[in-house]
Scaffold this motif. Sequence first.
Motif, mmCIF file in Angstrom:
data_model
loop_
_atom_site.group_PDB
_atom_site.id
_atom_site.type_symbol
_atom_site.label_atom_id
_atom_site.label_comp_id
_atom_site.label_asym_id
_atom_site.label_seq_id
_atom_site.Cartn_x
_atom_site.Cartn_y
_atom_site.Cartn_z
ATOM 1 N N VAL A 70 -5.681 1.204 -0.571
ATOM 2 C CA VAL A 70 -5.353 2.000 0.617
ATOM 3 C C VAL A 70 -5.396 1.125 1.875
ATOM 4 O O VAL A 70 -4.671 1.375 2.835
ATOM 5 C CB VAL A 70 -6.267 3.242 0.776
ATOM 6 C CG1 VAL A 70 -6.152 4.133 -0.454
ATOM 7 C CG2 VAL A 70 -7.713 2.886 1.030
ATOM 8 N N ASN A 71 -6.239 0.113 1.853
ATOM 9 C CA ASN A 71 -6.298 -0.824 2.983
ATOM 10 C C ASN A 71 -5.100 -1.764 2.991
ATOM 11 O O ASN A 71 -4.490 -2.012 4.036
ATOM 12 C CB ASN A 71 -7.596 -1.627 2.922
ATOM 13 C CG ASN A 71 -8.767 -0.869 3.530
ATOM 14 O OD1 ASN A 71 -8.917 -0.842 4.739
ATOM 15 N ND2 ASN A 71 -9.570 -0.232 2.698
ATOM 16 N N LEU A 72 -4.745 -2.283 1.811
ATOM 17 C CA LEU A 72 -3.570 -3.165 1.731
ATOM 18 C C LEU A 72 -2.313 -2.418 2.166
ATOM 19 O O LEU A 72 -1.394 -3.003 2.754
ATOM 20 C CB LEU A 72 -3.402 -3.682 0.295
ATOM 21 C CG LEU A 72 -4.411 -4.748 -0.129
ATOM 22 C CD1 LEU A 72 -4.301 -5.013 -1.634
ATOM 23 C CD2 LEU A 72 -4.179 -6.051 0.646
ATOM 24 N N SER A 73 -2.293 -1.123 1.888
ATOM 25 C CA SER A 73 -1.147 -0.311 2.264
ATOM 26 C C SER A 73 -0.961 -0.306 3.791
ATOM 27 O O SER A 73 0.172 -0.309 4.292
ATOM 28 C CB SER A 73 -1.353 1.111 1.726
ATOM 29 O OG SER A 73 -0.287 1.939 2.077
ATOM 30 N N ASP A 74 -2.060 -0.321 4.527
ATOM 31 C CA ASP A 74 -1.954 -0.398 5.992
ATOM 32 C C ASP A 74 -1.389 -1.743 6.442
ATOM 33 O O ASP A 74 -0.595 -1.797 7.384
ATOM 34 C CB ASP A 74 -3.327 -0.164 6.642
ATOM 35 C CG ASP A 74 -3.717 1.301 6.627
ATOM 36 O OD1 ASP A 74 -2.858 2.145 6.944
ATOM 37 O OD2 ASP A 74 -4.872 1.600 6.286
ATOM 38 N N LEU A 75 -1.781 -2.813 5.779
ATOM 39 C CA LEU A 75 -1.195 -4.122 6.119
ATOM 40 C C LEU A 75 0.301 -4.101 5.828
ATOM 41 O O LEU A 75 1.115 -4.597 6.618
ATOM 42 C CB LEU A 75 -1.858 -5.250 5.320
ATOM 43 C CG LEU A 75 -3.279 -5.650 5.690
ATOM 44 C CD1 LEU A 75 -3.738 -6.813 4.803
ATOM 45 C CD2 LEU A 75 -3.386 -6.049 7.165
ATOM 46 N N ALA A 76 0.666 -3.512 4.677
ATOM 47 C CA ALA A 76 2.087 -3.433 4.296
ATOM 48 C C ALA A 76 2.875 -2.716 5.380
ATOM 49 O O ALA A 76 3.973 -3.149 5.767
ATOM 50 C CB ALA A 76 2.233 -2.707 2.956
ATOM 51 N N ALA A 77 2.311 -1.616 5.888
ATOM 52 C CA ALA A 77 3.019 -0.800 6.872
ATOM 53 C C ALA A 77 3.164 -1.511 8.217
ATOM 54 O O ALA A 77 3.896 -1.059 9.087
ATOM 55 C CB ALA A 77 2.290 0.524 7.057
ATOM 56 N N MET A 78 2.466 -2.611 8.385
ATOM 57 C CA MET A 78 2.573 -3.386 9.621
ATOM 58 C C MET A 78 3.439 -4.620 9.387
ATOM 59 O O MET A 78 3.696 -5.402 10.305
ATOM 60 C CB MET A 78 1.145 -3.811 10.014
ATOM 61 C CG MET A 78 0.906 -3.884 11.477
ATOM 62 S SD MET A 78 1.056 -2.248 12.202
ATOM 63 C CE MET A 78 1.080 -2.700 13.923
ATOM 64 N N GLY A 79 3.849 -4.842 8.138
ATOM 65 C CA GLY A 79 4.598 -6.057 7.803
ATOM 66 C C GLY A 79 3.711 -7.283 7.708
ATOM 67 O O GLY A 79 4.188 -8.415 7.776
ATOM 68 N N ASN A 257 4.716 17.310 2.018
ATOM 69 C CA ASN A 257 3.339 17.611 2.440
ATOM 70 C C ASN A 257 2.266 17.085 1.501
ATOM 71 O O ASN A 257 1.091 17.335 1.727
ATOM 72 C CB ASN A 257 3.149 19.127 2.553
ATOM 73 C CG ASN A 257 3.882 19.704 3.742
ATOM 74 O OD1 ASN A 257 3.803 19.160 4.833
ATOM 75 N ND2 ASN A 257 4.625 20.764 3.516
ATOM 76 N N GLY A 258 2.655 16.409 0.448
ATOM 77 C CA GLY A 258 1.654 15.857 -0.485
ATOM 78 C C GLY A 258 0.855 14.811 0.270
ATOM 79 O O GLY A 258 0.916 14.708 1.483
ATOM 80 N N GLY A 259 0.109 14.040 -0.435
ATOM 81 C CA GLY A 259 -0.618 12.964 0.240
ATOM 82 C C GLY A 259 -0.896 11.917 -0.801
ATOM 83 O O GLY A 259 -0.499 12.071 -1.963
ATOM 84 N N ASP A 260 -1.560 10.824 -0.387
ATOM 85 C CA ASP A 260 -1.958 9.797 -1.339
ATOM 86 C C ASP A 260 -0.780 9.088 -2.000
ATOM 87 O O ASP A 260 -0.913 8.539 -3.095
ATOM 88 C CB ASP A 260 -2.865 10.376 -2.440
ATOM 89 C CG ASP A 260 -4.344 10.286 -2.070
ATOM 90 O OD1 ASP A 260 -4.700 9.374 -1.303
ATOM 91 O OD2 ASP A 260 -5.129 11.115 -2.565
ATOM 92 N N ASP A 261 0.401 9.115 -1.356
ATOM 93 C CA ASP A 261 1.563 8.454 -1.972
ATOM 94 C C ASP A 261 1.510 6.941 -1.791
ATOM 95 O O ASP A 261 1.958 6.194 -2.651
ATOM 96 C CB ASP A 261 2.859 8.979 -1.346
ATOM 97 C CG ASP A 261 3.081 10.459 -1.614
ATOM 98 O OD1 ASP A 261 3.131 10.831 -2.798
ATOM 99 O OD2 ASP A 261 3.193 11.233 -0.651
ATOM 100 N N TYR A 262 1.036 6.510 -0.627
ATOM 101 C CA TYR A 262 0.986 5.078 -0.282
ATOM 102 C C TYR A 262 2.330 4.384 -0.444
ATOM 103 O O TYR A 262 2.423 3.236 -0.846
ATOM 104 C CB TYR A 262 -0.156 4.369 -1.024
ATOM 105 C CG TYR A 262 -1.461 4.984 -0.573
ATOM 106 C CD1 TYR A 262 -1.941 4.737 0.705
ATOM 107 C CD2 TYR A 262 -2.132 5.895 -1.372
ATOM 108 C CE1 TYR A 262 -3.078 5.384 1.172
ATOM 109 C CE2 TYR A 262 -3.278 6.541 -0.907
ATOM 110 C CZ TYR A 262 -3.734 6.270 0.372
ATOM 111 O OH TYR A 262 -4.837 6.909 0.844
ATOM 112 N N GLU A 263 3.386 5.130 -0.103
ATOM 113 C CA GLU A 263 4.710 4.525 0.038
ATOM 114 C C GLU A 263 4.900 4.177 1.513
ATOM 115 O O GLU A 263 4.141 4.628 2.372
ATOM 116 C CB GLU A 263 5.794 5.515 -0.414
ATOM 117 C CG GLU A 263 5.742 5.871 -1.895
ATOM 118 C CD GLU A 263 6.067 4.691 -2.816
ATOM 119 O OE1 GLU A 263 6.436 3.604 -2.311
ATOM 120 O OE2 GLU A 263 5.916 4.851 -4.038
ATOM 121 N N LEU A 264 5.932 3.368 1.798
ATOM 122 C CA LEU A 264 6.258 3.082 3.191
ATOM 123 C C LEU A 264 7.384 3.995 3.656
ATOM 124 O O LEU A 264 8.383 4.167 2.955
ATOM 125 C CB LEU A 264 6.713 1.624 3.355
ATOM 126 C CG LEU A 264 5.679 0.549 3.064
ATOM 127 C CD1 LEU A 264 6.238 -0.831 3.429
ATOM 128 C CD2 LEU A 264 4.371 0.815 3.813
#
Length: 323
Positions: A70-79, A257-264
């Motif tokens: 979930v943390n790496l996903s935030d880095l991904a979303a920032m490029g 409206n789901g959650g926890d997808d961790y897609e961009l």
Amino acid sequence: MLSEFELIARYFDRPQAPDGVVKLGVGDDCALLAPPLGHMLAVSTDMLVEGRHFFAGADPEKLGHKALAVNLSDLAAMGAKPMAFTLALALPSADESWLASFARGMFSLADAAGIRLIGGDTTRGPLNLCITVMGSVPEDQALRRDAAKNGDDLWVSGTLGDARLALEVLQGKSTLPDHLMTVAEERLHRPTPRCALGMALRGIAHAAIDVSDGLLGDLGHILARSQLSADIHAASLPPGPALSQQPVDRQTDYMLNGGDDYELCFTAPPEKRDAVLLAAASAKTPVTRIGSLGTGAGIQILDAAGKSFTFTSHSFDHFGKDI
Ligand code: ADP
Ligand code: MG
């Protein structure tokens, strides 16, 4: 019983030679990092709390994976390119088999992502996992929420909704055949952070966010920061393989409206469509164009005929009324 320092040494201090960016890791008062010249440091923290983000007794190996994912996903979303992370851990007891499994789950993802554990804090207390990630992104190439432009296409990676479907089954609100539950549960417990895609979209996408609380709510953050509105074509939304077997209304609900997808979820100008598809292919991550951005505010959901229909966002909010 392990002491605090034995515990850290045994499970979290993996001797590693200094690399390009990590000059000093676990064991001193601070870790020392040297981000590449001309790059900014991207920093993000996410906490997982027992009983709130995961069930008591959850599989520690999956928790180790998810806490970092979930943390790496935030880095991904920032490029941003993953660089290093810290782990603050509160544990009710020094349960060695729990620690060994947790560390296995966490480090197998860390190794795959090329990111190193450089420090943390360990204390006794109710189970709580808090990871801080650090990444690097070239100046002016971060995918910021406030950088979307009027007329941008709206895109989403991978598929949506399967994690929510798995959660409903685990909560006893729904049932699924075993083979579909296996697929859906994998999405809930072992999300794949889209780091390669985030980096490939530098210089192509304008804005991005990772979908953790539901597409409508998360897209709403981009729109609010960029002061724009969006149209989403419901029929273009990509359902997960388990969700795609469900009635269409339920599919639409869980994808929005789901959650926890961790897609961009990201925006890019229409003239960059080919570049987006090439970036997605190079990152081996499918992407789908689901709508576009306009002036004004709010999100319109359009049916196959292009007619708008009402859909309420109930994105997750820890301090929301219905919790
Ligand atoms: P300090 O008292 O200086 O904060 P600590 O005694 O808390 O140091 O930690 C000793 C070292 O172990 C530090 O380098 C710290 O970053 C590291 N550390 C503590 N807990 C963890 C953990 N769970 N994972 C990785 N490193 C940790
Ligand atoms: Mg400390």
